[in-house]
Design an enzyme around this catalytic site. Structure first.
Site, mmCIF file in Angstrom:
data_model
loop_
_atom_site.group_PDB
_atom_site.id
_atom_site.type_symbol
_atom_site.label_atom_id
_atom_site.label_comp_id
_atom_site.label_asym_id
_atom_site.label_seq_id
_atom_site.Cartn_x
_atom_site.Cartn_y
_atom_site.Cartn_z
ATOM 1 C CG HIS A 139 -1.891 1.134 1.249
ATOM 2 N ND1 HIS A 139 -3.222 0.946 1.543
ATOM 3 C CD2 HIS A 139 -1.741 2.462 1.024
ATOM 4 C CE1 HIS A 139 -3.845 2.111 1.492
ATOM 5 N NE2 HIS A 139 -2.960 3.046 1.187
ATOM 6 C CG HIS A 167 -0.767 7.049 -1.013
ATOM 7 N ND1 HIS A 167 -1.960 7.154 -1.686
ATOM 8 C CD2 HIS A 167 -1.034 6.377 0.141
ATOM 9 C CE1 HIS A 167 -2.921 6.597 -0.960
ATOM 10 N NE2 HIS A 167 -2.386 6.109 0.154
ATOM 11 C CE LYS A 203 -7.662 2.070 -0.686
ATOM 12 N NZ LYS A 203 -6.523 2.918 -0.371
ATOM 13 C CG HIS A 212 -9.918 4.368 3.254
ATOM 14 N ND1 HIS A 212 -8.709 4.991 3.430
ATOM 15 C CD2 HIS A 212 -10.721 4.837 4.237
ATOM 16 C CE1 HIS A 212 -8.783 5.810 4.469
ATOM 17 N NE2 HIS A 212 -9.997 5.730 4.979
ATOM 18 C CG HIS A 246 -5.019 2.079 5.870
ATOM 19 N ND1 HIS A 246 -6.376 2.026 6.028
ATOM 20 C CD2 HIS A 246 -4.827 2.821 4.759
ATOM 21 C CE1 HIS A 246 -6.965 2.696 5.059
ATOM 22 N NE2 HIS A 246 -6.036 3.177 4.276
ATOM 23 C CG ASP A 289 -1.763 4.780 3.927
ATOM 24 O OD1 ASP A 289 -1.768 5.200 2.756
ATOM 25 O OD2 ASP A 289 -2.597 5.127 4.774
HETATM 26 O O1 DOR Z 1 -3.508 9.292 5.704
HETATM 27 C C1 DOR Z 1 -3.840 8.977 4.567
HETATM 28 N N1 DOR Z 1 -3.273 9.542 3.490
HETATM 29 N N2 DOR Z 1 -4.799 8.071 4.418
HETATM 30 C C2 DOR Z 1 -5.308 7.789 3.220
HETATM 31 O O2 DOR Z 1 -6.183 6.980 3.150
HETATM 32 C C3 DOR Z 1 -4.842 8.492 2.003
HETATM 33 C C4 DOR Z 1 -3.509 9.027 2.183
HETATM 34 C C5 DOR Z 1 -3.124 10.028 1.121
HETATM 35 O O3 DOR Z 1 -3.320 9.764 -0.058
HETATM 36 O O4 DOR Z 1 -2.578 11.072 1.483
HETATM 37 ZN ZN ZN Z 2 -3.414 5.009 1.527
#
Ligand code: DOR
Ligand code: ZN
Length: 345
Positions: A14, A16, A100, A137, A175, A248
């Protein structure tokens, strides 16, 4: 006392990575330690079609440091208009590894998420047929539900009915942050798994709110009480097959975090593995670190474990407090204690 530990090279299930200047700045941080990562699709606009995922993958590969063997594993952002045939094609081509599901409004860039869960039924049926996992999520967005209860309520109101309506659907609870989430994942049979982040293993809600407001500890789902953190640590360090690492890691430049309406997300790509080694060592569970970080996720996603390894050595790692990006400085997650394990390839 163990001085060094060699494990299969980990994967991050997971992650980003964003796009553009931020992608260029954060990708090397993950590629340094991880072999593969499941890349989240919540760009602006989101990655909703196979063609968009292919183009995003090309941009990620172009941003990789020379010589890196890192492999991005792509996901699609599930909307009420997602075309089941496009999903099936992407999966068949080996490009798409999961969809997702963001409930609309649950978190960063989730405006295109799902409001009417009946409308995604045809896609979910198709995914169950072809065995493609759904990453969830798991928080309700009902303003009447307290933010600390949103995960537990989601399980009851949305997740359990959805899984009952689509038997065989493979689901990853992303998460997880609560004892309820851990218990549900444990009892869900082989089609259910859960990812756990490094930061939720080391912070509880006091870290965010006590002695001043700490925006760099604010993420979603928000960290809960200490008893929930303990449940997460027990699940992760147990080595049980249905729990695996999804960091995450979610970069937001400082200007977006230190703001009257600060963004949710902890950037942990740089030191996640060192943090995990400390957490596992404290539980006398270093022997389970490989299962959690390198084996269980690959097995759930039907992929081979990585042939390469990383070595953790008992030596305080050097890590930058901040990384410069084209979008401004980005603060690296501070676990709040001295890290004891360095990672080398
Ligand atoms: O804290 C988070 N940041 N939780 C999420 O689900 C998305 C993520 C983000 O993309 O910044
Ligand atoms: Zn995330």
């Amino acid at each position: 006392m163990t001085q060094s530990l060699t494990i299969r090279r980990p994967d991050d299930w997971h992650l980003h990575l964003r796009d553009g200047a931020m992608l260029a700045a954060v990708l090397p941080e993950t590629a340094r330690h991880f072999a593969r990562a499941l890349v989240m699709p919540n760009l602006v606009p989101p990655v909703v079609t196979t063609a968009q995922a292919r183009a995003y993958r090309t941009r990620i590969l172009a941003a990789l440091p020379a010589g890196s063997a890192f492999r991005p594993l792509m996901t699609l952002y599930l909307t009420e208009d997602t075309d089941p045939a496009d999903v099936a094609r992407g999966a068949e081509q080996g490009l798409i590894h999961a969809l997702k599901l963001y409930p609309a409004g649950a978190t960063t860039n989730s405006a295109s998420g799902v409001t009417d869960f009946d409308r995604i039924r045809p896609v979910l049926d198709r995914m169950a047929e072809i065995g493609l996992p759904l990453c969830v999520h798991g928080e309700v967005t009902d303003p009447d539900v307290d933010i600390f209860d949103r995960e537990a309520v989601f399980i009851e109101r949305i997740l359990e009915p959805m899984r009952r309506a689509t038997p065989g659907l493979r689901v990853v609870m992303e998460h997880v942050t609560t004892a309820e989430g851990v218990a549900y994942a444990k009892g869900g049979g082989p089609s259910l798994a859960a990812t756990i982040t490094a930061h939720h293993l080391v912070i509880n809600r006091n870290h965010i709110l006590a002695g001043g407001l700490h925006p760099h500890y604010y993420c979603l789902p928000v960290a809960k009480r200490e008893e929930h953190r303990r449940a997460l640590v027990a699940a992760a360090t147990s080595g049980a097959a249905r729990f695996f690492l999804g960091t995450d890691s979610a970069p937001h430049p400082d200007q977006a975090k230190l703001n009257p309406c600060g963004c949710a997300g902890c950037f942990t790509a740089t030191n996640a593995l060192s943090i995990l080694a400390d957490v596992f060592e404290r539980e006398n569970a270093l022997q389970s670190l490989e299962a959690f970080a390198s084996l269980n996720g690959a097995a759930f996603y039907g992929l081979e474990a990585n042939a390469q390894t990383v070595t953790l050595t008992r030596r305080q790692p050097a890590w930058p407090r901040r990384i410069e990006t084209g979008d401004g400085p980005l603060t690296v997650f501070d676990p709040g204690f001295a890290l004891n394990w360095s990672v080398s390839n």
